[in-house]
Design a protein around this motif. Structure first.
Motif, mmCIF file in Angstrom:
data_model
loop_
_atom_site.group_PDB
_atom_site.id
_atom_site.type_symbol
_atom_site.label_atom_id
_atom_site.label_comp_id
_atom_site.label_asym_id
_atom_site.label_seq_id
_atom_site.Cartn_x
_atom_site.Cartn_y
_atom_site.Cartn_z
ATOM 1 N N VAL A 22 0.857 -1.177 0.000
ATOM 2 C CA VAL A 22 0.000 0.000 0.000
ATOM 3 C C VAL A 22 0.893 1.227 0.000
ATOM 4 N N LEU A 23 0.684 2.083 -0.979
ATOM 5 C CA LEU A 23 1.430 3.333 -1.071
ATOM 6 C C LEU A 23 0.528 4.443 -0.539
ATOM 7 N N ARG A 24 1.054 5.194 0.427
ATOM 8 C CA ARG A 24 0.250 6.223 1.079
ATOM 9 C C ARG A 24 0.735 7.638 0.812
ATOM 10 N N SER A 25 1.866 7.769 0.146
ATOM 11 C CA SER A 25 2.396 9.106 -0.103
ATOM 12 C C SER A 25 3.050 9.172 -1.474
ATOM 13 N N LEU A 26 3.237 10.382 -1.929
ATOM 14 C CA LEU A 26 3.919 10.582 -3.200
ATOM 15 C C LEU A 26 5.356 10.085 -3.111
ATOM 16 N N ASP A 27 5.989 10.293 -1.971
ATOM 17 C CA ASP A 27 7.352 9.771 -1.782
ATOM 18 C C ASP A 27 7.383 8.250 -1.877
ATOM 19 N N ASP A 28 6.379 7.580 -1.290
ATOM 20 C CA ASP A 28 6.282 6.116 -1.418
ATOM 21 C C ASP A 28 6.172 5.716 -2.887
ATOM 22 N N ALA A 29 5.344 6.445 -3.625
ATOM 23 C CA ALA A 29 5.122 6.138 -5.031
ATOM 24 C C ALA A 29 6.404 6.348 -5.845
ATOM 25 N N ILE A 30 7.120 7.428 -5.562
ATOM 26 C CA ILE A 30 8.379 7.695 -6.252
ATOM 27 C C ILE A 30 9.368 6.561 -5.988
ATOM 28 N N GLY A 31 9.478 6.153 -4.736
ATOM 29 C CA GLY A 31 10.371 5.051 -4.383
ATOM 30 C C GLY A 31 9.991 3.762 -5.086
ATOM 31 N N PHE A 32 8.694 3.486 -5.153
ATOM 32 C CA PHE A 32 8.231 2.280 -5.827
ATOM 33 C C PHE A 32 8.612 2.307 -7.306
ATOM 34 N N VAL A 33 8.307 3.409 -7.981
ATOM 35 C CA VAL A 33 8.581 3.496 -9.416
ATOM 36 C C VAL A 33 10.075 3.365 -9.675
ATOM 37 N N ARG A 34 10.889 4.024 -8.875
ATOM 38 C CA ARG A 34 12.347 3.969 -9.065
ATOM 39 C C ARG A 34 12.892 2.550 -8.875
ATOM 40 N N SER A 35 12.278 1.759 -7.995
ATOM 41 C CA SER A 35 12.810 0.433 -7.671
ATOM 42 C C SER A 35 12.220 -0.681 -8.538
ATOM 43 N N HIS A 36 11.281 -0.356 -9.386
ATOM 44 C CA HIS A 36 10.592 -1.359 -10.180
ATOM 45 C C HIS A 36 10.944 -1.181 -11.660
ATOM 46 N N PRO A 37 11.007 -2.263 -12.425
ATOM 47 C CA PRO A 37 11.321 -2.144 -13.857
ATOM 48 C C PRO A 37 10.382 -1.199 -14.622
ATOM 49 N N VAL A 38 9.230 -0.912 -14.063
ATOM 50 C CA VAL A 38 8.273 -0.013 -14.717
ATOM 51 C C VAL A 38 8.851 1.395 -14.890
ATOM 52 N N HIS A 39 9.914 1.708 -14.157
ATOM 53 C CA HIS A 39 10.501 3.056 -14.247
ATOM 54 C C HIS A 39 10.977 3.375 -15.665
ATOM 55 N N GLU A 40 11.260 2.352 -16.453
ATOM 56 C CA GLU A 40 11.683 2.562 -17.840
ATOM 57 C C GLU A 40 10.602 3.255 -18.666
ATOM 58 N N HIS A 41 9.353 3.139 -18.224
ATOM 59 C CA HIS A 41 8.218 3.723 -18.943
ATOM 60 C C HIS A 41 7.682 4.965 -18.240
ATOM 61 N N ALA A 42 8.372 5.432 -17.213
ATOM 62 C CA ALA A 42 7.787 6.462 -16.358
ATOM 63 C C ALA A 42 8.678 7.671 -16.111
ATOM 64 N N GLU A 43 9.604 7.938 -16.996
ATOM 65 C CA GLU A 43 10.536 9.032 -16.759
ATOM 66 C C GLU A 43 9.836 10.382 -16.585
ATOM 67 N N MET A 44 8.908 10.695 -17.472
ATOM 68 C CA MET A 44 8.204 11.979 -17.365
ATOM 69 C C MET A 44 7.288 12.011 -16.144
ATOM 70 N N LEU A 45 6.690 10.877 -15.814
ATOM 71 C CA LEU A 45 5.865 10.809 -14.611
ATOM 72 C C LEU A 45 6.707 11.067 -13.373
ATOM 73 N N LEU A 46 7.866 10.440 -13.294
ATOM 74 C CA LEU A 46 8.765 10.673 -12.162
ATOM 75 C C LEU A 46 9.159 12.143 -12.059
ATOM 76 N N ASP A 47 9.443 12.769 -13.189
ATOM 77 C CA ASP A 47 9.774 14.196 -13.182
ATOM 78 C C ASP A 47 8.636 15.014 -12.582
ATOM 79 N N GLN A 48 7.409 14.716 -12.987
ATOM 80 C CA GLN A 48 6.242 15.435 -12.469
ATOM 81 C C GLN A 48 6.078 15.200 -10.968
ATOM 82 N N MET A 49 6.213 13.966 -10.541
ATOM 83 C CA MET A 49 6.031 13.627 -9.132
ATOM 84 C C MET A 49 7.094 14.300 -8.268
ATOM 85 N N GLU A 50 8.333 14.294 -8.726
ATOM 86 C CA GLU A 50 9.425 14.871 -7.939
ATOM 87 C C GLU A 50 9.370 16.396 -7.911
ATOM 88 N N ALA A 51 8.813 17.019 -8.931
ATOM 89 C CA ALA A 51 8.759 18.479 -8.997
ATOM 90 C C ALA A 51 7.545 19.060 -8.273
#
Length: 80
Positions: free
Chosen positions: A19-48
């Motif tokens: 269960v992800l409860r925060s944007l930081d949790d979500a960022i950590g999940f995306v960064r640690s999962h192979p799905v990050h290859e498809h989520a570069e712009m999403l990560l930029d939006q989340m981090e900014a």
């Protein structure tokens, strides 16, 4: 950054769920999962996202991405 998401999101990968409860949790999940290859712009939006409205929009974008990538169980998708 973003203390708690409005709607915790249950993510299931390879038979294991978290269960992800925060944007930081979500960022950590995306960064640690192979799905990050498809989520570069999403990560930029989340981090900014600094303002509450931008954080809310980033969370919705993450929910949408998770659904599209079939990372959320069919029903119920969100907790609460």
């Amino acid at each position: 950054m973003f203390e708690a998401a409005r709607r915790p999101l249950k993510i299931c990968v390879d038979g294991s769920c978290i269960v992800l409860r925060s944007l930081d949790d979500a960022i950590g999940f995306v960064r640690s999962h192979p799905v990050h290859e498809h989520a570069e712009m999403l990560l930029d939006q989340m981090e900014a996202a600094r303002l509450p409205e931008l954080q809310r929009r980033a969370w919705v974008a993450f929910e949408t991405f998770s659904d599209a990538m079939k990372l959320v169980p069919d029903a119920p998708r969100r907790l609460m």
